[in-house]
Design an enzyme around this catalytic site. Structure first.
Site, PDB file in Angstrom:
ATOM      1  CE  LYS A  21      -2.981   0.836   3.557  1.00 28.87           C
ATOM      2  NZ  LYS A  21      -3.005   2.282   4.084  1.00 28.87           N
ATOM      3  NE  ARG A 121      -5.428   8.321  10.951  1.00 31.51           N
ATOM      4  CZ  ARG A 121      -4.726   7.415  10.219  1.00 31.51           C
ATOM      5  NH1 ARG A 121      -5.448   7.061   8.960  1.00 31.51           N
ATOM      6  NH2 ARG A 121      -3.531   7.384  10.280  1.00 31.51           N
ATOM      7  CD  GLN A 169       0.323   8.501   6.801  1.00 30.19           C
ATOM      8  OE1 GLN A 169      -0.053   9.385   7.565  1.00 30.19           O
ATOM      9  NE2 GLN A 169      -0.084   7.143   6.568  1.00 30.19           N
ATOM     10  CG  ASP A 315       0.823   0.302   9.320  1.00 32.05           C
ATOM     11  OD1 ASP A 315       0.122   1.040  10.478  1.00 32.05           O
ATOM     12  OD2 ASP A 315       1.180   0.531   8.230  1.00 32.05           O
ATOM     13  CE  LYS A 342      -0.431   4.605  12.836  1.00 33.46           C
ATOM     14  NZ  LYS A 342       0.358   5.190  11.778  1.00 33.46           N
ATOM     15  NE  ARG A 346      -5.210   0.314  13.086  1.00 36.10           N
ATOM     16  CZ  ARG A 346      -4.417   0.331  11.918  1.00 36.10           C
ATOM     17  NH1 ARG A 346      -2.978   0.099  12.151  1.00 36.10           N
ATOM     18  NH2 ARG A 346      -4.965   0.158  10.753  1.00 36.10           N
TER      19      ARG A 346
HETATM   20  C1  S3P Z   1       2.561   4.965   6.156  1.00 36.60           C
HETATM   21  C2  S3P Z   1       3.059   5.353   7.653  1.00 36.60           C
HETATM   22  C3  S3P Z   1       2.581   4.993   8.824  1.00 36.60           C
HETATM   23  C4  S3P Z   1       1.695   3.663   8.654  1.00 36.60           C
HETATM   24  C5  S3P Z   1       0.726   3.982   7.668  1.00 36.60           C
HETATM   25  C6  S3P Z   1       1.390   3.986   6.418  1.00 36.60           C
HETATM   26  C7  S3P Z   1       2.975   5.494   4.862  1.00 36.60           C
HETATM   27  O1  S3P Z   1       1.907   6.172   9.353  1.00 36.60           O
HETATM   28  O2  S3P Z   1       1.054   3.460   9.867  1.00 36.60           O
HETATM   29  O3  S3P Z   1      -0.223   2.581   7.476  1.00 36.60           O
HETATM   30  O4  S3P Z   1       2.896   4.741   3.885  1.00 36.60           O
HETATM   31  O5  S3P Z   1       3.915   6.330   4.947  1.00 36.60           O
HETATM   32  P1  S3P Z   1       2.611   7.394  10.215  1.00 36.60           P
HETATM   33  O6  S3P Z   1       3.427   8.034   9.069  1.00 36.60           O
HETATM   34  O7  S3P Z   1       1.480   8.168  10.627  1.00 36.60           O
HETATM   35  O8  S3P Z   1       3.589   6.793  11.174  1.00 36.60           O
END
Ligand code: S3P
Length: 434
Positions: A21, A121, A169, A315, A342, A346
């Site tokens: 993903k 969020r 992210q 995750d 999240k 969770r």
């Molecule tokens: C992700 C980063 C993570 C992860 C999310 C996907 C990404 O989140 O939990 O499912 O694709 O960069 P955070 O950046 O909030 O830690």
């Protein structure tokens, strides 16, 4: 939609899981701001990654889909068009946060929102540093919650930013914004987080410098499109890995899974718990490592998981909790307060739902204490609208005595379309109700 899970069968055979993903989102976003055409193989077709494609189409990006491949006609860094409606990121935090890093530097006004979960969020963590770069963003609750309105600015200022939370992210949004800044933008992480953006940008010709926890990009580059093959998602494979570990007489081979070291915390922890995991056929797909993972049932024991390891398996904690419930002894998970923001809280959701099945789970402000080894009973459980909760509860149901119902299971499509079909193909009894 509900799933009904019957226990008692081992998992056996070979399977693949949908494309990663995180890598799929990045491939589409980076291809869209590159020059030329990019062909993406094995793009994940879950709801989140489709949200990214939908937003990009609303921004005027040409995207064609055929035979398991998608083709993106790159618009260059400044080629998007003003969307004539609000952009909808659905349930996808990655879509909203990463796209923000690009929208702030476009020459138009845009608004982005998402579903109820996403509108709750935290967005301040990405809005604030982007504002430091000169971005103009407004939102609910002082610019910390979506919907967010963005007035693109012609130039961004490069910054050096020490991130207070370990978030891939946030890092990615700032690196993408850094492509539009005059000079070098540096992001310093408190702990290593997934580095797919860095790898993706490099494969499109951008120079990305990494020094320890600091990642830098310069804003004078051009990106050139090409080909991307998306590895299988280790976060999806994790559900099958835990299921195979805890169901007696199981042996499953999962082919073509991404094994980027920033994502393999789950393999390390499962091995520490006594799981039998064999990794073969390691190779590279572009800039990302891929391997086949074989996992067989074994007796698991409790483990302590905390600190810098948490971002490398964040995750996977829902399904790790299911492994812990089925292990002898105590498992303690700490430093995982991020789980509260999240798709749902969770930590609360896991404690509530696993207790319904007879598990002993204590909630901490930043984690869980799980006393394993008590046999689980089947129960009627709920996903809380969270895909990873729904899949973790399905795996728990496979190891319980008596049937388990997982209500609100339609959200599994967010990241793992075909989850119940894959389980069935390996021998599990999982029925779709309604
Ligand atoms: C992700 C980063 C993570 C992860 C999310 C996907 C990404 O989140 O939990 O499912 O694709 O960069 P955070 O950046 O909030 O830690």
């Amino acid at each position: 939609m509900k799933l009904k899970v019957l226990p008692g069968k081992p998992l056996q055979g070979m399977c693949r899981v949908p494309g990663d993903k995180s890598i799929s989102h990045r491939a589409a976003l980076v291809a869209a701001i590159a020059e030329g055409v990019t062909v993406i193989r094995n793009y994940q077709k879950g709801a989140d990654c489709l949200s990214t494609l939908r937003c990009l189409r609303s921004l005027g990006v040409g995207i064609e889909e055929a035979d398991g491949e998608i083709q993106i006609n790159g618009k260059g860094l400044h080629g998007f068009q003003e969307p004539d409606n609000v952009l909808d990121a659905g349930n996808s935090g990655t879509t909203m946060r990463l796209l923000l890093g690009i929208l702030v530097a476009q020459r138009f006004f845009s608004v982005i929102t998402g579903d109820r979960s996403l509108r709750r969020r935290p967005m301040g963590r990405v809005v604030r540093p982007l504002q430091e770069m000169g971005a103009e963003i407004w939102g609910r609750q002082g610019g910390t919650k979506a919907p967010l309105a963005i007035k693109g600015v012609p130039f961004l200022k490069p910054i050096s930013y020490q991130m207070p939370v370990a978030s891939a992210q946030v890092k990615s949004a700032l690196l993408l914004a850094g492509l539009y800044a005059e000079g070098t933008t540096t992001v310093i992480q408190p702990a290593p987080t997934r580095d797919h953006t860095e790898r993706m940008l490099r494969s499109f010709g951008v120079q990305v410098d990494v020094q320890g926890l600091a990642v830098s990009v310069r804003g004078d580059g051009k990106l050139s499109g090409g080909e991307v093959a998306v590895p299988g998602d280790i976060s999806s494979a994790a559900f099958l890995m835990v299921a195979a570990s805890i169901l007696p007489e199981s042996k499953v081979l999962i082919k073509d899974v991404g094994v980027n070291p920033t994502r393999t915390g789950i393999i390390e922890v499962l091995r520490e718990m006594g799981a039998e995991v064999v990794i073969t056929n390691e190779r590279m797909w572009g800039d990302e490592p891929v391997a086949d993972i074989q996992i067989s049932s074994s007796a698991l024991r409790g483990v302590e998981v905390k600190g810098d390891r948490i971002p490398r398996l964040i995750d996977e904690i829902p399904v790790l909790a299911v492994a812990a419930v089925n292990a002898e002894g105590t498992t303690e998970i700490r430093d995982a307060g991020e789980l509260r923001v999240k798709e749902t809280d969770r930590l609360r959701a896991l404690a509530t739902e696993l207790r319904k099945m007879g598990a002993s789970v204590r909630e901490l402000p930043d984690g869980l204490v799980i006393e394993g080894g008590k046999p689980l009973q089947g129960a009627v459980t709920h996903s809380w609208g969270d895909h990873r909760m729904a899949m973790a509860l399905t795996v728990a149901g496979l190891a319980a005595s008596g049937p388990t119902v997982v209500e609100g299971a339609e959200c599994i499509d967010v990241s793992f379309p075909g989850f119940s079909d894959t389980l069935r193909s390996l021998g599990a009894v999982v029925d779709v109700l309604e």
